[in-house]
Design a protein around this motif. Structure first.
Motif, PDB file in Angstrom:
ATOM      1  N   VAL A 304       0.942  -1.201   0.020  1.00 14.37           N
ATOM      2  CA  VAL A 304       0.024   0.016  -0.094  1.00 14.37           C
ATOM      3  C   VAL A 304       0.830   1.226  -0.043  1.00 14.37           C
ATOM      4  CG1 VAL A 304      -1.691   1.251   1.462  1.00 14.37           C
ATOM      5  CG2 VAL A 304      -1.944  -1.153   1.133  1.00 14.37           C
ATOM      6  N   PHE A 305       2.037   1.292   0.814  1.00 16.32           N
ATOM      7  CA  PHE A 305       2.697   2.422   0.796  1.00 16.32           C
ATOM      8  C   PHE A 305       3.283   2.832  -0.541  1.00 16.32           C
ATOM      9  CE2 PHE A 305       7.086   4.181   1.197  1.00 16.32           C
ATOM     10  CZ  PHE A 305       7.044   5.357   1.815  1.00 16.32           C
ATOM     11  N   GLY A 433      -4.332   5.301   5.523  1.00  9.52           N
ATOM     12  CA  GLY A 433      -3.410   6.115   6.097  1.00  9.52           C
ATOM     13  C   GLY A 433      -1.871   6.056   5.689  1.00  9.52           C
ATOM     14  N   VAL A 434      -1.575   4.779   5.389  1.00  7.35           N
ATOM     15  CA  VAL A 434      -0.185   4.387   4.838  1.00  7.35           C
ATOM     16  C   VAL A 434      -0.337   4.681   3.381  1.00  7.35           C
ATOM     17  CG1 VAL A 434       1.191   2.414   4.181  1.00  7.35           C
ATOM     18  CG2 VAL A 434       0.143   2.543   6.605  1.00  7.35           C
ATOM     19  N   LEU A 435      -1.464   4.701   2.584  1.00  7.06           N
ATOM     20  CA  LEU A 435      -1.439   5.111   1.221  1.00  7.06           C
ATOM     21  C   LEU A 435      -1.230   6.720   1.109  1.00  7.06           C
ATOM     22  CD1 LEU A 435      -2.366   4.272  -1.511  1.00  7.06           C
ATOM     23  CD2 LEU A 435      -4.388   4.766  -1.076  1.00  7.06           C
ATOM     24  N   MET A 436      -1.578   7.509   2.072  1.00  2.00           N
ATOM     25  CA  MET A 436      -1.541   8.843   2.164  1.00  2.00           C
ATOM     26  C   MET A 436       0.098   9.217   2.344  1.00  2.00           C
ATOM     27  SD  MET A 436      -4.357   9.852   1.336  1.00  2.00           S
ATOM     28  CE  MET A 436      -4.760   8.413   0.304  1.00  2.00           C
ATOM     29  N   ILE A 440       2.440  11.699   0.098  1.00  2.78           N
ATOM     30  CA  ILE A 440       3.407  12.585   0.409  1.00  2.78           C
ATOM     31  C   ILE A 440       4.636  12.415  -0.145  1.00  2.78           C
ATOM     32  CG2 ILE A 440       4.230  13.793   2.497  1.00  2.78           C
ATOM     33  CD1 ILE A 440       1.458  12.692   3.708  1.00  2.78           C
ATOM     34  N   ALA A 441       5.290  11.309   0.098  1.00  3.89           N
ATOM     35  CA  ALA A 441       6.821  10.889  -0.263  1.00  3.89           C
ATOM     36  C   ALA A 441       6.866  10.986  -1.662  1.00  3.89           C
ATOM     37  CB  ALA A 441       7.349   9.483   0.439  1.00  3.89           C
ATOM     38  N   GLY A 442       5.873  10.401  -2.299  1.00  4.56           N
ATOM     39  CA  GLY A 442       5.937  10.266  -3.831  1.00  4.56           C
ATOM     40  C   GLY A 442       5.746  11.616  -4.498  1.00  4.56           C
ATOM     41  N   THR A 443       5.112  12.504  -3.971  1.00  6.08           N
ATOM     42  CA  THR A 443       5.034  13.863  -4.411  1.00  6.08           C
ATOM     43  C   THR A 443       6.162  14.440  -4.499  1.00  6.08           C
ATOM     44  OG1 THR A 443       2.705  13.995  -3.822  1.00  6.08           O
ATOM     45  CG2 THR A 443       3.467  16.050  -4.312  1.00  6.08           C
ATOM     46  N   SER A 526      10.367   8.696   5.653  1.00  3.89           N
ATOM     47  CA  SER A 526       9.867   8.929   4.184  1.00  3.89           C
ATOM     48  C   SER A 526       8.797  10.253   4.448  1.00  3.89           C
ATOM     49  CB  SER A 526       9.273   7.831   3.441  1.00  3.89           C
ATOM     50  OG  SER A 526       8.155   7.210   4.074  1.00  3.89           O
ATOM     51  N   LEU A 527       7.948  10.056   5.564  1.00  6.34           N
ATOM     52  CA  LEU A 527       6.821  11.002   5.723  1.00  6.34           C
ATOM     53  C   LEU A 527       7.711  12.304   6.264  1.00  6.34           C
ATOM     54  CD1 LEU A 527       3.976  11.851   6.644  1.00  6.34           C
ATOM     55  CD2 LEU A 527       4.480  10.961   8.984  1.00  6.34           C
ATOM     56  N   ALA A 528       8.680  12.099   7.172  1.00  9.50           N
ATOM     57  CA  ALA A 528       9.543  13.457   7.511  1.00  9.50           C
ATOM     58  C   ALA A 528       9.954  14.343   6.340  1.00  9.50           C
ATOM     59  CB  ALA A 528      10.476  13.292   8.802  1.00  9.50           C
TER      60      ALA A 528
END
Length: 574
Positions: A304-305, A433-436, A440-443, A526-528
């Motif tokens: 999913v991530f 949430g993990v998909l979101m 964020i990281a992909g963008t 990746s989120l940070a």
């Protein structure tokens, strides 16, 4: 009270049991009201999906292109990043699901959090409605009563260069909006998951499908409304009339009020929550950590991530191509979305009737091949200036919409099989949430990788030279290569319900803390990084940095740009 009071004198007791004989019409009316009340309670989940995920969820997505892309004129990488911000707000479903699953309020786990989320959305909506609207980024000299058609004059001249900076207020308000939507939606999801578990295995998934269809119908309602009020020239349309953005949002207030009434009066959770006993948050975190230790859930979360990373790998050229080369009007975009929504509902019906037992991996393979093939054909013809029509631009969306929601339904089915008893809401929210977080990281990654192509401004698209077409085409090719890469990850998900059960049973026996540690480390890192890079696109001083997706700051601007026409050299590309 009178009819149940045995201590009353006998004449009064006699009178108290006679109304049904004297006034049978009143009794029938009361019975009718009770039946209506029961029906409303029975359809509460479907109605709330209609309002939250449907009307209110689409309220932002429907206004994103005309308001942020056209009216405020956001550059390509900033336009992509606002999606990352809202994805982060949406990912707070994980926290709200923790609270909903384990911290009841006044004895209820779901309804209070639905109400809290709706109130947050209403506060953000009221702030945007009351705030003075900024001037548009571009405004035609021909804009005026009786002579405001885009055909009479292009929107080339910059009217308010500060509009992208003024967008920050609306980004923050929508951020709060999405936190509220996540809070209410996670509780609705938890209630839906509990009810789905009560369905017979042969038809399990029907309630999920009904809620999806309901949310799609709510989206149709919103898009139809927006197509009528947001097609003015300053939104990129051709009409003289329309509503300013702060007045457009009044519909949201109406639907929020209706949702609050429905949540308070007609939503019932006690019928599926009779045996619930509150569990401490610490215990819930332990349950979630143990869930991540299992091999089957670790593989699902990793898939999913990475799916989120790939799905958010969108070229920053897309919004400018849509605006300048294709000339898409908001009303056309919204009516196409309505058409694709109707087709996707038909697609869900086809899936439920004929393909419910089909291999889940094959569903994803089919979707990727069909979508990439059709989208690539449309993009090649548009970029090469063979067909630049706003109607042809959406041809691939219309065709592929029949399978668009199959993947979403597929993941819902996997979650129903994987979700442990007592943490249904957390399991559901964690997945999305993990998909979101992946988005964020992909963008951020996509903005950085494509920064040398210098696609964020409008000069390339007005110049429209061969090198400009090549740069845009190259960015679209990167998107599709990443989509095909998704097929290499299909071994991470089960093929059908039976395998999902086998993986769950095996995973519950074979646990490893290494799985949870690896996944949480990847997720937080990746989120940070993703959040920092996306925040940099908001501010004028950092928006120009290459690492944020810009083309360089000050004297370094455009120095790294590639595929620039030789006659232009290193002159400004943005």
């Amino acid at each position: 009270i009178i009819s149940r009071s045995s201590y009353l004198p006998s004449p009064l007791r006699l009178l108290s049991v006679k109304p049904a004989i004297r006034d049978s019409g009143a009794v029938k009316s009361m019975d009718c009201l009770k039946r209506v009340h029961a029906k409303l309670r029975g359809t509460s989940i479907v109605f709330l999906y209609f309002c939250t995920e449907g009307v209110l969820g689409r309220a932002h997505w429907g206004t994103r292109y005309p308001f942020f892309g056209q009216y405020l004129g956001l550059p390509g990488h900033q336009y992509n990043s606002i999606h990352a911000f809202f994805s982060f707000a949406w990912s707070t479903k994980i926290l709200s699901s923790f609270l909903s699953d384990s911290v009841p309020i006044l004895g209820y786990r779901r309804i209070p959090y639905i109400i809290i989320g709706l109130v947050m959305m209403m506060a953000a909506n009221l702030a945007m409605t009351a705030a003075p609207l900024p001037e548009p980024y571009q405004k035609s000299d021909f804009y005026g009563p009786g002579n405001c058609s885009r055909a009479n004059g292009p929107l080339d001249a910059i009217h308010n260069a500060n509009a992208p900076n003024e967008a920050i207020f609306y980004i923050i308000m929508f951020f709060i909006w999405f936190i509220g939507l996540a809070c209410s939606d996670s509780s609705i999801d938890g209630l839906m998951t509990q009810r789905s578990k009560l369905e017979e295995e042969s038809v399990r998934g029907r309630l999920i499908a009904f809620t999806k269809i309901s949310s799609q119908l709510g989206g149709i309602f919103t898009l139809a409304y927006l197509s009528l009020v947001m097609n003015r020239v300053d939104y990129g349309g051709r009409w003289c009339s329309g509503l300013p953005f702060n007045r457009v949002l009044i519909l949201n207030l109406v639907m929020l009020t209706a949702s609050l009434v429905y949540a308070i009066i007609w939503t019932n959770e006690k019928d599926v929550d009779k045996k619930f006993e509150p569990v401490a948050m610490k215990s819930k975190f332990k349950d979630l950590w143990r869930l991540l230790e299992t091999t089957h859930y670790f593989k699902l979360m990793l898939f999913v991530f990475l799916l989120g990373v790939i799905a958010s790998a969108k070229s920053p050229a897309a919004v400018k191509v849509t605006k300048i080369w294709i000339g898409v009007e908001p009303s056309v975009s919204m009516w196409v979305s309505i058409a694709t929504t109707l087709v996707s509902i038909a697609g869900l019906s086809i899936y439920l009737k004929f393909l419910l037992d089909w291999n889940w991996r094959h569903v994803i393979i089919l979707k990727v091949f069909v979508r990439v093939t059709l989208e690539a054909i449309v993009q090649v013809l548009a970029v090469s200036d063979i067909i630049r029509s706003q109607y042809f631009w959406f041809a691939d969306d219309l065709i592929t919409s029949i399978i668009t929601n199959w993947t979403s339904l597929l993941f819902n089915l996997i979650i129903v099989e994987y979700a442990p008893q007592g943490i249904e809401g957390i399991s559901y929210a964690l997945t999305f949430g993990v998909l979101m977080y992946g988005r964020i990281a992909g963008t951020a990654l996509t903005n950085f990788v494509m920064s040398p192509l210098c696609l964020i401004g409008e000069t390339r698209y007005h110049r429209d030279a061969f090198e400009d077409k090549l740069a845009v085409g190259f960015s679209f090719a990167i998107e599709h290569i990443l989509e095909f890469a998704l097929l290499l990850l299909l071994f991470l998900i089960p093929s059908q319900k039976n395998q999902a059960k086998q993986w769950r049973e095996k995973g519950e026996k074979e646990k490893s803390s290494r799985n949870a540690i690896i996944f949480v480390t990847i997720l937080l890192t990746s989120l940070a990084v993703g959040l920092v890079l996306n925040v940099m696109t908001l501010f004028e001083s950092t928006r120009c940095m290459v690492i944020a997706g810009g083309s360089g700051c000050g004297s370094q601007e455009d120095k790294l740009c590639i595929l620039v026409p030789s006659a232009v050299g290193n002159s400004t590309t943005n």
